[in-house]
Scaffold this motif. Structure first.
Motif, PDB file in Angstrom:
ATOM      1  N   SER A  74      -3.727 -64.141  28.128  1.00 17.30           N
ATOM      2  CA  SER A  74      -3.036 -63.559  26.981  1.00 17.30           C
ATOM      3  C   SER A  74      -1.611 -64.098  26.877  1.00 17.30           C
ATOM      4  O   SER A  74      -1.137 -64.433  25.781  1.00 17.30           O
ATOM      5  CB  SER A  74      -3.002 -62.031  27.096  1.00 17.30           C
ATOM      6  OG  SER A  74      -4.293 -61.477  27.035  1.00 17.30           O
ATOM      7  N   ALA A  75      -0.923 -64.182  28.019  1.00 12.37           N
ATOM      8  CA  ALA A  75       0.434 -64.729  28.014  1.00 12.37           C
ATOM      9  C   ALA A  75       0.433 -66.181  27.555  1.00 12.37           C
ATOM     10  O   ALA A  75       1.310 -66.613  26.788  1.00 12.37           O
ATOM     11  CB  ALA A  75       1.050 -64.607  29.409  1.00 12.37           C
ATOM     12  N   LEU A  76      -0.567 -66.943  28.000  1.00 14.18           N
ATOM     13  CA  LEU A  76      -0.695 -68.328  27.544  1.00 14.18           C
ATOM     14  C   LEU A  76      -0.935 -68.370  26.035  1.00 14.18           C
ATOM     15  O   LEU A  76      -0.331 -69.182  25.318  1.00 14.18           O
ATOM     16  CB  LEU A  76      -1.843 -69.013  28.280  1.00 14.18           C
ATOM     17  CG  LEU A  76      -2.171 -70.448  27.843  1.00 14.18           C
ATOM     18  CD1 LEU A  76      -0.971 -71.371  28.046  1.00 14.18           C
ATOM     19  CD2 LEU A  76      -3.398 -70.972  28.581  1.00 14.18           C
ATOM     20  N   GLY A  77      -1.805 -67.496  25.534  1.00 14.41           N
ATOM     21  CA  GLY A  77      -2.053 -67.438  24.098  1.00 14.41           C
ATOM     22  C   GLY A  77      -0.809 -67.076  23.323  1.00 14.41           C
ATOM     23  O   GLY A  77      -0.527 -67.656  22.259  1.00 14.41           O
ATOM     24  N   ASP A  78      -0.032 -66.116  23.834  1.00 16.87           N
ATOM     25  CA  ASP A  78       1.232 -65.748  23.190  1.00 16.87           C
ATOM     26  C   ASP A  78       2.157 -66.951  23.089  1.00 16.87           C
ATOM     27  O   ASP A  78       2.783 -67.199  22.047  1.00 16.87           O
ATOM     28  CB  ASP A  78       1.927 -64.647  23.994  1.00 16.87           C
ATOM     29  CG  ASP A  78       1.248 -63.302  23.843  1.00 16.87           C
ATOM     30  OD1 ASP A  78       0.629 -63.070  22.787  1.00 16.87           O
ATOM     31  OD2 ASP A  78       1.347 -62.485  24.772  1.00 16.87           O
ATOM     32  N   LEU A  79       2.263 -67.687  24.180  1.00 16.07           N
ATOM     33  CA  LEU A  79       3.154 -68.846  24.211  1.00 16.07           C
ATOM     34  C   LEU A  79       2.701 -69.911  23.213  1.00 16.07           C
ATOM     35  O   LEU A  79       3.512 -70.459  22.451  1.00 16.07           O
ATOM     36  CB  LEU A  79       3.186 -69.421  25.626  1.00 16.07           C
ATOM     37  CG  LEU A  79       4.147 -70.587  25.879  1.00 16.07           C
ATOM     38  CD1 LEU A  79       5.594 -70.150  25.647  1.00 16.07           C
ATOM     39  CD2 LEU A  79       3.983 -71.125  27.293  1.00 16.07           C
ATOM     40  N   VAL A  90      -5.548 -72.847  16.873  1.00 19.77           N
ATOM     41  CA  VAL A  90      -6.824 -73.030  17.562  1.00 19.77           C
ATOM     42  C   VAL A  90      -6.633 -72.916  19.075  1.00 19.77           C
ATOM     43  O   VAL A  90      -7.427 -72.264  19.768  1.00 19.77           O
ATOM     44  CB  VAL A  90      -7.456 -74.380  17.193  1.00 19.77           C
ATOM     45  CG1 VAL A  90      -8.698 -74.654  18.047  1.00 19.77           C
ATOM     46  CG2 VAL A  90      -7.814 -74.406  15.713  1.00 19.77           C
ATOM     47  N   TYR A  91      -5.571 -73.538  19.593  1.00 20.53           N
ATOM     48  CA  TYR A  91      -5.316 -73.454  21.036  1.00 20.53           C
ATOM     49  C   TYR A  91      -4.994 -72.018  21.448  1.00 20.53           C
ATOM     50  O   TYR A  91      -5.472 -71.527  22.484  1.00 20.53           O
ATOM     51  CB  TYR A  91      -4.178 -74.388  21.433  1.00 20.53           C
ATOM     52  CG  TYR A  91      -4.558 -75.847  21.426  1.00 20.53           C
ATOM     53  CD1 TYR A  91      -5.456 -76.353  22.355  1.00 20.53           C
ATOM     54  CD2 TYR A  91      -4.013 -76.732  20.488  1.00 20.53           C
ATOM     55  CE1 TYR A  91      -5.820 -77.694  22.353  1.00 20.53           C
ATOM     56  CE2 TYR A  91      -4.367 -78.075  20.479  1.00 20.53           C
ATOM     57  CZ  TYR A  91      -5.266 -78.543  21.412  1.00 20.53           C
ATOM     58  OH  TYR A  91      -5.625 -79.878  21.409  1.00 20.53           O
ATOM     59  N   GLY A  92      -4.173 -71.344  20.652  1.00 23.46           N
ATOM     60  CA  GLY A  92      -3.859 -69.957  20.966  1.00 23.46           C
ATOM     61  C   GLY A  92      -5.083 -69.069  20.890  1.00 23.46           C
ATOM     62  O   GLY A  92      -5.294 -68.203  21.751  1.00 23.46           O
ATOM     63  N   LEU A  93      -5.915 -69.296  19.868  1.00 20.13           N
ATOM     64  CA  LEU A  93      -7.151 -68.529  19.720  1.00 20.13           C
ATOM     65  C   LEU A  93      -8.075 -68.763  20.907  1.00 20.13           C
ATOM     66  O   LEU A  93      -8.729 -67.827  21.403  1.00 20.13           O
ATOM     67  CB  LEU A  93      -7.848 -68.919  18.423  1.00 20.13           C
ATOM     68  CG  LEU A  93      -9.078 -68.095  18.016  1.00 20.13           C
ATOM     69  CD1 LEU A  93      -8.667 -66.674  17.635  1.00 20.13           C
ATOM     70  CD2 LEU A  93      -9.817 -68.759  16.866  1.00 20.13           C
ATOM     71  N   SER A  94      -8.128 -69.995  21.396  1.00 18.74           N
ATOM     72  CA  SER A  94      -8.982 -70.315  22.547  1.00 18.74           C
ATOM     73  C   SER A  94      -8.533 -69.571  23.798  1.00 18.74           C
ATOM     74  O   SER A  94      -9.364 -69.058  24.563  1.00 18.74           O
ATOM     75  CB  SER A  94      -8.977 -71.824  22.795  1.00 18.74           C
ATOM     76  OG  SER A  94      -9.485 -72.525  21.683  1.00 18.74           O
ATOM     77  N   ALA A  95      -7.209 -69.506  24.007  1.00 19.01           N
ATOM     78  CA  ALA A  95      -6.697 -68.779  25.166  1.00 19.01           C
ATOM     79  C   ALA A  95      -7.044 -67.300  25.073  1.00 19.01           C
ATOM     80  O   ALA A  95      -7.478 -66.678  26.061  1.00 19.01           O
ATOM     81  CB  ALA A  95      -5.185 -68.965  25.276  1.00 19.01           C
TER      82      ALA A  95
END
Length: 221
Positions: A74-79, A90-95
């Motif tokens: 989740s933190a990776l997706g937030d970033l 797309v990258y955030g959604l994947s995380a």
């Protein structure tokens, strides 16, 4: 002598929940004020990092491992979603997809779909998911397949929380809040701009993550 539950440790440093709330409020205020930049992206992840520290003290065993994995993703997706680069969504959604899968597996391990409570909780989730899919998937265009996969993951997570044994009310509230946050993101991005969308999204998101953390600890106690 009373045995200590294997999935729950009560020794949580008292400053961590307060620090989480302070960090979340700080980000919300600065974001609403229009501040941007890489340091804001890092500040956005700080409340989730603090929740991971709470999880490390509060939980144990595979429950802790899966919760920490979900929070880290989740933190990776937030970033990723806070930075500006091609393919960021797309990258955030994947995380976040991987985070939802970690949460789903965590909750499904303790689920009992035969109980009446799971039906009463799960039926509205499925109805809301069906209605939202009718609204959002046609509007998502070429991203519709990716959104559909994510949609299935978060619905599975919510159903796992709905059917979890034990005192799982807070866990279910957290799952519903997470669905609400992601619904706001999707409507704002694909359907129509929403006023104060950023603040509403992050308030429900931070609340959801905290409720899921404390909810899984309470349910497994």
């Amino acid at each position: 002598m009373t045995a200590t539950p294997s999935n729950l440790s009560i020794r949580v440093p008292t400053h961590l929940p307060t620090t989480f709330i302070a960090a979340a409020l700080t980000y919300l205020i600065l974001d609403a004020a229009g501040l941007r930049g890489p340091w804001m992206a890092l500040l956005k992840t700080l409340p989730i990092i603090l929740l991971a520290l709470i999880a490390r003290h509060r939980l144990s065993g595979s429950t802790r491992g899966l919760t920490l994995a979900a929070l880290a993703l989740s933190a990776l997706g937030d970033l990723l979603l806070a930075l500006d680069f091609p393919g960021q969504f797309v990258y955030g959604l994947s995380a976040f997809l991987l985070a939802q899968l970690a949460y789903a597996f965590n909750f499904l391990r303790g689920a009992d779909f035969r109980c009446r409570r799971s039906v009463l909780r799960g039926a509205p989730v499925l109805l809301a998911a069906f209605l939202l899919a009718q609204l959002l998937l046609p509007a998502a265009g070429e991203l519709a397949p990716a959104v559909a996969v994510y949609f299935l993951a978060i619905v599975t997570m919510a159903l796992g929380a709905a059917a979890h044994r034990g005192n799982s009310t807070l866990l279910f509230v957290g799952a519903v809040a997470f669905m609400a946050s992601d619904t706001l993101i999707a409507i704002h991005k694909f359907v129509t701009p929403l006023p104060m969308a950023g603040t509403a999204i992050m308030v429900t998101y931070y609340s959801a993550q905290m409720a899921l953390l404390y909810g899984i600890g309470r349910a497994r106690a």
